[in-house]
Design a protein around this motif. Structure first.
Motif, PDB file in Angstrom:
ATOM      1  N   CYS A 294      -3.855   1.905  -3.074  1.00 46.91           N
ATOM      2  CA  CYS A 294      -3.416   1.063  -1.951  1.00 46.91           C
ATOM      3  C   CYS A 294      -4.402  -0.083  -1.736  1.00 46.91           C
ATOM      4  CB  CYS A 294      -3.273   1.904  -0.688  1.00 46.91           C
ATOM      5  SG  CYS A 294      -4.762   2.804  -0.227  1.00 46.91           S
TER       6      CYS A 294
ATOM      7  N   CYS B 259       0.839  -1.212   0.000  1.00 40.88           N
ATOM      8  CA  CYS B 259       0.000   0.000   0.000  1.00 40.88           C
ATOM      9  C   CYS B 259       0.867   1.253   0.000  1.00 40.88           C
ATOM     10  CB  CYS B 259      -0.925  -0.003   1.209  1.00 40.88           C
ATOM     11  SG  CYS B 259      -0.057  -0.219   2.769  1.00 40.88           S
TER      12      CYS B 259
ATOM     13  N   CYS C 299       1.046   3.998  -3.055  1.00 38.37           N
ATOM     14  CA  CYS C 299       0.776   5.418  -2.859  1.00 38.37           C
ATOM     15  C   CYS C 299       1.966   6.261  -3.325  1.00 38.37           C
ATOM     16  CB  CYS C 299       0.471   5.689  -1.388  1.00 38.37           C
ATOM     17  SG  CYS C 299      -0.183   7.342  -1.112  1.00 38.37           S
TER      18      CYS C 299
END
Ligand code: SF4
Ligand code: SF4
Ligand code: SF4
Ligand code: FES
Length: 940
Positions: free
Chosen positions: A216, A173, A177
């Motif tokens: 994510c 995640c 991002c």
């Protein structure tokens, strides 16, 4: 229908390198040098267990599940971080690696809730899959030790949950991002057992920098980050590939359904425009399609003061046809027309313009692109010979200097912005030309080299000054100009004049001459310089001039015709490019061919069996003027809310009120429908078959995931109106409409639904010379032969700040909302933006006694409205800014009818205004208790 789960090769593909050959579990495979062992194995058909690896992200090597043995090497290296080598012999299934993997998995599972059967991710969980793949049968450590089972859920985001009790700290995640989205909202906090994923500094997702793109969520291999819709509705069981109906990026999605219910939208990895990424709108904001506000039955009324009366389709269609024919009989074909929609499919737009030209008998058809990118069409046609951007999105990965002019990609074109930011993080230099300090100027790991914070309305002076430096400092690409262009000498003489120098214009533009000179040198000396622009360029009185100014600059520096360069409009709506391509301008048939061209008209006349007028029809603003004069009386508005989106709303509504017949086809009763006599329910993109064309000329398929809720297809309704007016129009399916478009439009000659099924998407021109389409235009020569330099003298707008209206208003959009907000306001996106705010510089606010949150009056010479103030130094003093997503604000009540000299595109970006305090925000409830309910609503 497509696969629910797309193959994942573990690490990203390597391109262009020399090929090496190796053997994996006895299987030979050849891959580009630099490819990981994991990917090579996957390509050989051998899946190595993995958790922290995915082919969307760089290898990380943290989970230790992907261990392999390699002949001649010691130990058990992680296959995701080990590059394949020529002659390598890899074994992925030895007893040793099997034992190690089982141990690793045992540790994960010992700290994981054993609720698989009731977990929302059951059946779509990589941890579950990998436990099976490594053959885990028991957990020797038990579940009694220290664990994270009681970690608290974060449900602050309206679209997804974060349940840290299920987190395996794989960091996918965080990396998604950072690497894909470029927001850097997540971190791994703490160490060892205490390490955990954290949005910002221990904030909730909603309070962090997160922009809710969902990358994510998509990257998470467990149920830790999961769509709320999946938790509530259950795992989808089938999917249909279609295209986002919001912005001009044109992201491809897999619409995933359970039965007939849409559960989630997952960005499609093979989508040419987005390659598996999306923004909050495309991924999550689809709830408007099933919103109870949808109007599903046709309605008619005699007068707009009458109540609506629901009728059968036949009566509604008959009413439109009868009343249009009556107006035509009494006032001539020039008294009726239509506006096409850039939100609708190419096929729908095509049939609307055909209805006008063939059934109405006029050329009074215009498109909402009139009010956004018509100067792009004009300017690029004049200089390059084609009314479209020059590059594909992929091209930005080759740019060394990126010039962003009058566009805010992180809000307006977020998925392309992520691509652009990836390139900037790799080292590309950035020049931003914008009155507002947009996010790109400074955001995590991005700092613009130059921000030319010009005064609104001075674009042309700035681009001329840049070109002046390029020419007078000898930075032009002489061989490119000599071989590929014409008109250079005349243009060079013009641009070299002292009046165009950065020093001569700096007081006017507000941009220091030294900054202009430095930016000009940076762009001109780049190996590849690319220009991206938006409505901050086009929506000006010199919008077309500015487009030509940028084209001149690109040609002077030889920045046309290859990867990494070009002049690229970032289109606002999903199908702005397509609606223009389809011939919805009053002077052009499809493919941008003038109606006065006898040979072109002949093609259409032969196919359509009718005679077409050689004179252009009315543009949208001319329709309004003619309505007020009594010569234009019947308007068919297809999917556009002109009473909210067009400038000087008072003038628009007066014109609509003056018409005898206004027909609106839309999803909701919008502001325009308040002036309509017939309302025809539209279909959402989820109910449509057809194509959209995005900002890179990419024709994407739109596929219906459900039947039209109103029972009718929009294209069919239009055909029925034409037929009822005495001009039979009939198609069995939109594919036949595309076949007709291909027959009459040279740039679409090779396009068909069948080709699109094979290719996924195609960028026009697509013809015998370019059967697979054209990602980059003007490679060998320009569409018009030689690129044409056009002198672009700066002419100041007539809209000036005065003592009465001392500030300049400019407008823009925000990430979570879309245009007039009809769709996004009917989704949970309102969690981010509940109203339009007026951004005002602290000095201007202080001068007026305005503080953050105060209600203010915003007045121009044409109208006034009220909204709340937001104190912000993103704007320079003297400039205020607002968005236009809420009808209650009516930002366009104040914008004027000034427009681009060539195309009539409204000058939305420059309006002289005054701002005054209307009502202070209530900061202390007790002190203002007597203000009652309204006061409480205004509390910060
Ligand atoms: S939230 Fe998901 S992606 Fe992020 S670290 Fe935890 S398991 Fe991995
Ligand atoms: S939703 Fe997007 S912006 Fe938010 S944390 Fe996840 S990847 Fe980052
Ligand atoms: S970037 Fe544009 S096309 Fe892509 S998902 Fe967002 S709104 Fe849709
Ligand atoms: S998949 Fe290779 S270490 Fe995680």
């Amino acid at each position: 229908m497509s696969l629910l789960k797309e193959p994942d090769f573990g690490t990203p593909a390597k391109e262009g390198a020399a090929t090496i050959s190796l053997e994996v579990d006895g299987l030979p495979v050849s891959v580009p040098e630099g490819t990981s062992v994991m990917r090579a194995a996957a390509l050989a058909g051998v899946d190595i267990p993995k958790l922290c690896a995915t082919d969307r992200l760089d290898a990380f090597g943290s989970c230790r599940l992907c261990l392999v043995e390699i002949d001649g090497r010691r130990g058990t290296p992680a296959s995701c971080t080990t590059p394949a080598a020529d002659g390598m012999v890899v074994r992925t299934q030895t007893p040793k690696v099997a034992r190690l993997r089982e141990n690793v998995m045992e540790l994960y599972i010992s700290d994981h809730p054993l609720d698989c059967l009731t977990c929302g991710a059951n059946g779509d969980c990589e941890l579950q899959d990998m436990a099976g793949a490594v053959g885990l049968r028991q957990v020797r450590y038990g579940y009694e030790g220290e664990n994270h089972f009681d970690a608290i859920k974060d449900q602050s985001n309206p679209y997804f949950d974060f349940d840290p009790s299920k987190c395996i700290v794989c960091s996918r995640c965080v990396r998604a991002c950072d690497e894909i989205q470029g927001t850097f909202a997540l971190t791994i906090e703490g160490r060892g057992f205490a390490s955990k994923v954290s949005p910002g500094a221990g904030e909730s997702f909603m309070d962090s920098e997160c922009v809710s793109c969902g990358a994510c969520v998509q990257a998470c291999p467990t149920a830790t980050l999961q769509e709320r819709s999946v938790i509530e509705l259950g795992m989808p069981s089938r999917s249909v590939i279609t295209t986002c109906a919001y912005c001009g990026v044109g992201c491809s999605f897999k619409a995933e359904l359970r039965g007939d219910e849409l559960v989630r939208m997952v960005p499609h990895k093979d989508g040419g425009a987005n390659e598996g990424h999306s923004c909050v709108k495309g991924r999550f904001a689809f709830g408007y399609a099933t919103h109870p506000d949808r109007v599903l039955r046709p309605m008619v009324r005699e007068k707009i003061t009458d109540p609506w009366r629901e009728v059968e389709w036949e009566e509604a269609i008959g009413t439109v046809a009868r009343r249009m024919l009556e107006i035509r009989r009494l006032h001539g074909a020039g008294a009726i027309g239509a506006i096409t929609s850039s939100r609708c499919t190419n096929e729908e737009v095509y049939v609307v313009q055909k209805m006008v030209r063939a059934a109405f008998g006029s050329n009074n058809v215009d498109t909402c692109a009139r009010v956004c990118h018509s100067p792009t069409g004009y300017g690029l046609k004049q200089t390059f010979g084609e009314s479209a951007g020059t590059q594909d999105f992929r091209s930005v990965a080759q740019a060394d200097v990126i010039m962003v002019i009058g566009v805010n990609p992180t809000d307006g074109h977020p998925v392309f912005a992520s691509r652009m930011k990836q390139r900037i993080r790799q080292g590309a230099r950035l020049i931003v030309i914008d009155p507002r300090r947009i996010d790109l100027v400074r955001s995590p790991h991005i700092t613009a080299d130059h921000h030319l914070q010009l005064n609104p309305g001075t674009n042309v002076a700035v681009v001329n000054a840049i070109a002046h430096v390029v020419v007078t400092e000898g930075l032009v690409d002489e061989s490119f100009i000599a071989a590929r262009c014409e008109g250079f000498d005349e243009w060079a003489e013009f641009i070299s004049r002292e009046e165009n120098s950065p020093e001569a214009v700096q007081q006017l533009t507000g941009v220091p001459a030294a900054e202009v000179r430095a930016a000009a040198r940076l762009y001109a000396q780049a190996s590849n310089g690319a220009i991206y622009y938006g409505l901050g360029v086009t929506e000006h009185s010199q919008g077309s001039t500015m487009v030509m100014g940028m084209a001149n600059l690109a040609m002077a520096c030889g920045n046309i015709g290859r990867d990494g360069v070009g002049v690229n409009p970032l289109r606002g709506q999903n199908n702005v490019q397509g609606s223009c391509d389809m011939g919805s301008f009053p002077h052009e048939l499809s493919g941008y061919r003038h109606v006065s061209d006898d040979a072109v008209r002949q093609v259409f006349e032969n196919l359509w069996g009718t005679t077409l007028l050689p004179e252009p029809g009315l543009r949208i603003p001319n329709m309004f003027d003619a309505a007020l004069e009594g010569t234009f009386r019947g308007l068919f508005v297809h999917g556009e809310d002109i009473a909210q989106s067009d400038p000087n709303v008072g003038h628009v509504t007066a014109a609509l009120s003056a018409m005898e017949l206004v027909v609106v086809q839309d999803l909701f009763i919008n502001e325009t429908a308040k002036f309509a006599h017939v309302f025809l329910p539209g279909a959402s993109f989820l109910e449509k078959d057809g194509t959209f064309t995005n900002a890179e000329r990419r024709i994407n398929r739109v596929r219906a995931v459900m039947k039209p809720k109103s029972g009718r297809h929009e294209w069919d309704i239009v055909c029925q109106v034409a037929t009822a007016m005495g001009y039979p129009m009939h198609y069995d399916h939109p594919r036949q409409i595309m076949d007709e478009i291909a027959t009459v439009t040279p740039t679409f000659a090779g396009v068909s639904f069948e080709r699109l099924e094979q290719a996924g998407s195609i960028q026009w021109p697509c013809d015998a010379d370019a059967p697979d389409g054209t990602p980059i235009m003007h490679v060998e020569s320009f569409t018009r032969g030689k690129g044409r330099f056009v002198p672009t003298p700066f002419v100041p707008t007539e809209e000036r700040s005065t003592r009465r209206f001392p500030l300049i208003l400019t407008t823009g959009r925000i990430l979570s909302q879309y245009n007039v907000g009809a769709q996004t306001r009917r989704t949970a996106n309102i969690a981010w933006h509940q109203e339009d705010l007026l951004e005002i510089h602290p000095h201007d606010a202080e001068d007026r006694g305005i503080t953050d949150g105060d209600e203010v009056t915003l007045a121009s010479r044409v109208g006034q409205t009220k909204l709340r103030a937001k104190i912000s130094d993103r704007m320079p003093t003297g400039v205020v800014y607002t968005t236009f997503h809420y009808p209650v604000t009516g930002a366009n009540v104040v914008t004027t009818e000034n427009s681009d000299w060539a195309t009539n595109c409204p000058e939305y970006k420059v309006t002289a205004v005054q701002v005054a305090l209307a009502r202070p925000a209530v900061r202390d409830r007790t002190a203002h208790a007597q203000d009652g309910v309204l006061a409480v609503e205004l509390v910060d």
